[in-house]
Enzyme design. Structure first.
Site, PDB file in Angstrom:
ATOM      1  N   PRO A 220       0.838  -1.206   0.000  1.00 59.45           N
ATOM      2  CA  PRO A 220       0.000   0.000   0.000  1.00 59.45           C
ATOM      3  C   PRO A 220       0.871   1.254   0.000  1.00 59.45           C
ATOM      4  CG  PRO A 220      -0.002  -1.017   2.163  1.00 59.45           C
ATOM      5  CD  PRO A 220       0.755  -1.944   1.269  1.00 59.45           C
ATOM      6  N   ASP A 392       6.001   2.243   1.861  1.00 53.18           N
ATOM      7  CA  ASP A 392       5.154   1.084   2.107  1.00 53.18           C
ATOM      8  C   ASP A 392       4.459   1.311   3.447  1.00 53.18           C
ATOM      9  OD1 ASP A 392       4.014  -1.364   2.709  1.00 53.18           O
ATOM     10  OD2 ASP A 392       5.721  -2.546   1.991  1.00 53.18           O
ATOM     11  N   HIS A 393       3.132   1.554   3.397  1.00 52.03           N
ATOM     12  CA  HIS A 393       2.413   1.938   4.608  1.00 52.03           C
ATOM     13  C   HIS A 393       2.314   0.804   5.617  1.00 52.03           C
ATOM     14  CE1 HIS A 393       0.300   4.730   6.957  1.00 52.03           C
ATOM     15  NE2 HIS A 393      -0.453   5.296   6.024  1.00 52.03           N
ATOM     16  N   ARG A 394       2.686  -0.402   5.239  1.00 50.49           N
ATOM     17  CA  ARG A 394       2.666  -1.504   6.195  1.00 50.49           C
ATOM     18  C   ARG A 394       3.745  -1.347   7.262  1.00 50.49           C
ATOM     19  NH1 ARG A 394       2.980  -6.382   1.946  1.00 50.49           N
ATOM     20  NH2 ARG A 394       4.624  -4.965   1.221  1.00 50.49           N
TER      21      ARG A 394
END
Length: 420
Positions: A220, A392-394
């Site tokens: 994401p 990477d929003h993770r």
């Protein structure tokens, strides 16, 4: 015992390889470490060394052909062993016998075309509203009038002819309507000549397509953009190159050095997502995206946070030059923890890059431009550059991205800090 030489994996993203040149020919002796051939991978042209000694007995894959990993490309005969001659090509199957032509059948006369019946609408005689009105006004039964419109439909002219006492118009036989077109046909180009040619993707471009699609689907992405005042950085660069012309310090070298220091200050950005966890990478290895005709390669400046600015400049210049000529070794374009992609030299103001897996962030660098800026209540023109960090929003959230960009701006707007 004969030894099979197979297409090796020369990069972590390679799935096929192409033999571009054989350095040995059949009958040549081969020692361990000898260059057998040059293999084009998705990243570079790599000289493939033999791990065995013997005599080259057979070449299975000719120059210019791509094959999957693990395909046998050559056979080595060990010392004292008789060489195996290449297997002869399989005989082509016999061509099928032509079938005797049948005598043409005599032409049959075409049956006469039937007269088209007058169409009906729900049991009513097909007629236009105007024709019905005029027929009603003149007391003429509509069913007594022969129509000349589409599918025998009665139109105004037919009614007026009947009113005038003229002979009834002959029933027309409309042409058969064209077959209905499917949605695909309806939107298909009129001619395939306008589509152009299909061009095979290079191994590099195929790898890029697969990896970027995977990255976009699985990670994401979010982006954060910040402006950097590069006025002092440009002056610093000009002064450094004036002192040492061989240095050839570029603005991108300053960005790479500043990004490496910022990653050391905000180590959570120097990370990758791995099986539901964040892997914090100890070494700061900064990749530099280099455009090629057939795609993109990313040579890596290792331990960039520990290197002097002058060392980064010289190493970057060497890596970029060899990357463009496809002379990088596998270890020189793998193992990056962060990437810098710069399109500023092409006049691009700003853009957002797709993550280079498994890295957790990538920095997109735009052009340095004259920009009106207010400082201490006064308007002046500054040399401003926009950078965009894709994350990477993770594993990286907005506050971490902002802290990284703040540190990056601090270093670029005070470039003397990069020499400490």
């Amino acid at each position: 015992m004969a030894i099979e030489i197979k297409m090796p994996r020369l990069s972590d993203t390679m799935d096929t390889g192409k033999i571009t040149e054989w350095r040995k020919k059949i009958g040549d002796p081969v020692e361990e470490g000898d260059i057998l051939c040059v293999i084009e991978t998705d990243k570079a042209d790599v000289e493939f060394q033999s791990f065995y000694a013997g005599t080259l007995a057979e070449i299975r894959i000719e120059e210019g052909k791509s094959v999957p990993l693990g395909t046998v490309i050559a056979i080595l005969a060990e010392a004292g062993e008789s060489m195996h001659a290449p297997s002869p090509p399989a005989s082509a199957p016999p061509a099928p016998k032509p079938r005797p032509e049948r005598a043409p059948r005599p032409a049959q006369p075409a049956p006469p075309r039937p007269t088209a019946p007058r169409a009906a609408e729900g049991g009513r005689v097909a007629a236009s509203p105007v024709a019905r009105k005029i027929a009603s006004e003149h007391g003429i039964p509509i069913e007594t009038i022969r129509g000349t419109g589409p599918e025998g439909r009665i139109v105004r002219a037919d009614v007026e002819a009947a009113i005038g006492g003229g002979a009834p118009a002959a029933v027309s036989v409309p042409a058969s309507p064209p077959p209905a077109r499917s949605p695909e046909q309806a939107y298909a180009p009129a001619s395939r000549d306008t589509l152009g040619d299909l061009v095979d993707l290079s191994p590099m471009r195929r790898t890029i397509a697969a990896r970027m699609a995977e990255s976009w689907r699985t990670a994401p992405h979010f982006t954060v953009t910040m402006r950097m005042d590069m006025t002092k950085a440009e002056a610093f660069r000009a002064e450094a190159n004036a002192r040492d012309a061989s240095l050839a310090l570029s603005l991108n070298d300053l960005v790479v050095a500043a990004a490496a220091r910022a990653l050391r200050a905000v180590p959570a950005v120097n990370a990758s997502y791995e099986e539901g966890k964040a892997r914090r990478i100890r070494d700061v290895n900064v990749g530099i995206a280099v455009a090629l005709e057939e795609g993109l390669v990313t040579p890596v400046v290792r331990d960039a946070d520990r290197k002097r600015l002058s060392d980064i400049a010289r190493e970057s210049a060497d890596l970029v030059a060899r990357g463009r000529s496809r002379k990088l070794r596998p270890e020189e374009y793998t193992g990056g923890s962060f990437t810098v992609s710069n399109l500023g030299m092409f006049g691009v103001e700003e853009f957002a890059a797709i993550l280079n897996p498994p890295e957790g962030a990538i920095l997109a660098v735009g052009a340095v431009q004259d920009t009106p800026t207010v400082r201490d209540g006064r308007l002046h023109v500054a040399r401003v550059m926009k950078v965009t960090l894709s994350c990477d929003h993770r594993i990286i959230d907005g506050i971490l991205a902002a802290r990284f960009l703040q540190k990056l701006r601090e270093l670029l707007e005070n470039p003397a800090l990069l020499t400490l």
